[in-house]
Design a protein around this motif. Structure first.
Motif, PDB file in Angstrom:
ATOM      1  N   ARG A 100       2.619 -13.633 -33.080  1.00  0.00           N
ATOM      2  CA  ARG A 100       2.324 -13.060 -31.771  1.00  0.00           C
ATOM      3  C   ARG A 100       0.908 -12.508 -31.716  1.00  0.00           C
ATOM      4  O   ARG A 100       0.485 -11.763 -32.588  1.00  0.00           O
ATOM      5  CB  ARG A 100       3.331 -11.942 -31.481  1.00  0.00           C
ATOM      6  CG  ARG A 100       3.167 -11.295 -30.118  1.00  0.00           C
ATOM      7  CD  ARG A 100       4.223 -10.231 -29.901  1.00  0.00           C
ATOM      8  NE  ARG A 100       5.527 -10.843 -29.727  1.00  0.00           N
ATOM      9  CZ  ARG A 100       6.344 -10.542 -28.723  1.00  0.00           C
ATOM     10  NH1 ARG A 100       5.974  -9.667 -27.818  1.00  0.00           N
ATOM     11  NH2 ARG A 100       7.518 -11.122 -28.623  1.00  0.00           N
ATOM     12  N   LEU A 160       1.469 -10.143 -26.947  1.00  0.00           N
ATOM     13  CA  LEU A 160       1.633  -8.695 -26.992  1.00  0.00           C
ATOM     14  C   LEU A 160       0.499  -8.068 -26.188  1.00  0.00           C
ATOM     15  O   LEU A 160      -0.668  -8.129 -26.588  1.00  0.00           O
ATOM     16  CB  LEU A 160       1.605  -8.193 -28.438  1.00  0.00           C
ATOM     17  CG  LEU A 160       1.690  -6.678 -28.632  1.00  0.00           C
ATOM     18  CD1 LEU A 160       2.947  -6.117 -27.991  1.00  0.00           C
ATOM     19  CD2 LEU A 160       1.635  -6.324 -30.111  1.00  0.00           C
ATOM     20  N   ARG A 186      -2.205 -10.279 -29.896  1.00  0.00           N
ATOM     21  CA  ARG A 186      -2.339  -9.035 -29.149  1.00  0.00           C
ATOM     22  C   ARG A 186      -3.549  -9.135 -28.222  1.00  0.00           C
ATOM     23  O   ARG A 186      -4.607  -9.625 -28.611  1.00  0.00           O
ATOM     24  CB  ARG A 186      -2.512  -7.847 -30.096  1.00  0.00           C
ATOM     25  CG  ARG A 186      -2.732  -6.506 -29.384  1.00  0.00           C
ATOM     26  CD  ARG A 186      -3.094  -5.417 -30.380  1.00  0.00           C
ATOM     27  NE  ARG A 186      -1.999  -5.112 -31.253  1.00  0.00           N
ATOM     28  CZ  ARG A 186      -1.117  -4.124 -31.071  1.00  0.00           C
ATOM     29  NH1 ARG A 186      -1.233  -3.340 -30.009  1.00  0.00           N
ATOM     30  NH2 ARG A 186      -0.150  -3.916 -31.924  1.00  0.00           N
TER      31      ARG A 186
END
Length: 285
Positions: free
Chosen positions: A91, A122, A93
């Motif tokens: 994931r 994220l 950010r």
């Protein structure tokens, strides 16, 4: 014979059109052209055998079948994205700073639009003053900031320009002979500085009656009848009135909203494109 499956890219285009209410904004969100968006929708409508979107010169509106299909379309893409996520990269950010004078009541819808674009991203959002956020951006603490035009800065991409006014509660009355009571945000705030400079230049006596740590606090002070504030109309609840003309206050300029980012490609850039398009639609509306 098995029927031809739906094209997921066309379904995504339909959702963008429905949520943003505009073919141009949908094209911006998907980082493509308006002609390409129109073609995707046409192919989807041909596949399902009915019109999903009613087009008029002034607005875009879902047909009855389009409205019924929208929630199923969202569910289809969510399942698709979850299925692919197990094969994807870790994931990512994306940290975004948004000026308190920019992040209005539309913020939940903007976050939802970004999440719909990429549920596996994220997203971290910080709210603050334009000056503080730009400093954090320059220190590389934020990937992206969306701020008001700041003194001494000429960089950034303009998302839109927004009208400001002098707002008070509907029952508020200025006492004759007294300085204009002003509700402001704490320093450093570019809107605060601009309002004071314009009042001084116009020879309007004023005094700070309330200093808030954010726009929500300033709005609360205005609606409580404490005084006047320089704000964008979309920040205020129903019942606030623009008293600028009645009090002969100086006109406030349209203030640019700028996007500063180091994100140039990949999934985070796609999410930013969706956020920018949704923001333009929210301010325009």
């Amino acid at each position: 014979m098995t029927e031809r499956p739906l094209d997921l890219d066309s379904v995504r285009a339909f959702i963008c059109i429905a949520e943003l209410g505009n073919f141009t904004r949908a094209a911006e969100a998907m980082r493509t052209t308006q002609a390409a968006i129109s073609l995707k929708l046409k192919r989807l409508e041909e596949r399902v055998g009915c019109r999903l979107v009613e087009r008029t010169p002034r607005y875009v509106q879902l047909s009855a079948r389009g409205d019924a299909f929208l929630e199923h379309a969202r569910e289809l893409l969510e399942v698709h994205d979850r299925a692919l996520a197990i094969f994807g990269e870790p994931r990512q950010r994306l940290t975004i700073g948004i000026s308190d004078h920019v992040a209005g009541p539309e913020l939940p819808a903007l976050i939802a639009r970004m999440n719909a674009q990429d549920p596996q991203l994220l997203i971290e959002i910080r709210i603050g003053s334009s000056g503080d956020l730009l400093q954090s951006f320059d220190r590389r603490e934020l990937d992206t900031v969306i701020v008001r035009l700041h003194a001494g800065r000429s960089d950034g991409d303009m998302l839109t320009e927004e009208k400001f006014g002098w707002f008070a509660s509907s029952g508020w009355q200025h006492r004759a002979g007294e300085p204009l009571p002003l509700a402001t945000m704490a320093e450093p705030c570019g809107v605060r500085a601009m309002a004071g400079q314009l009042l001084d230049a116009a020879g309007v006596p004023w005094t700070e009656i309330f200093v808030g740590g954010g726009v929500a606090a300033v709005v609360a002070a205005v609606m409580a009848g404490l005084g006047v504030a320089a704000l964008a109309p979309r920040m205020l609840p129903f019942g606030a009135v623009d008293v600028g003309h009645r009090l002969s206050l100086p006109d406030l300029p349209r203030l640019p909203v700028l996007l500063h980012t180091r994100v140039k490609e990949g999934r985070p850039r796609d999410a930013l494109a969706a956020l920018s398009a949704a923001f333009r639609s929210a301010v325009r509306g």
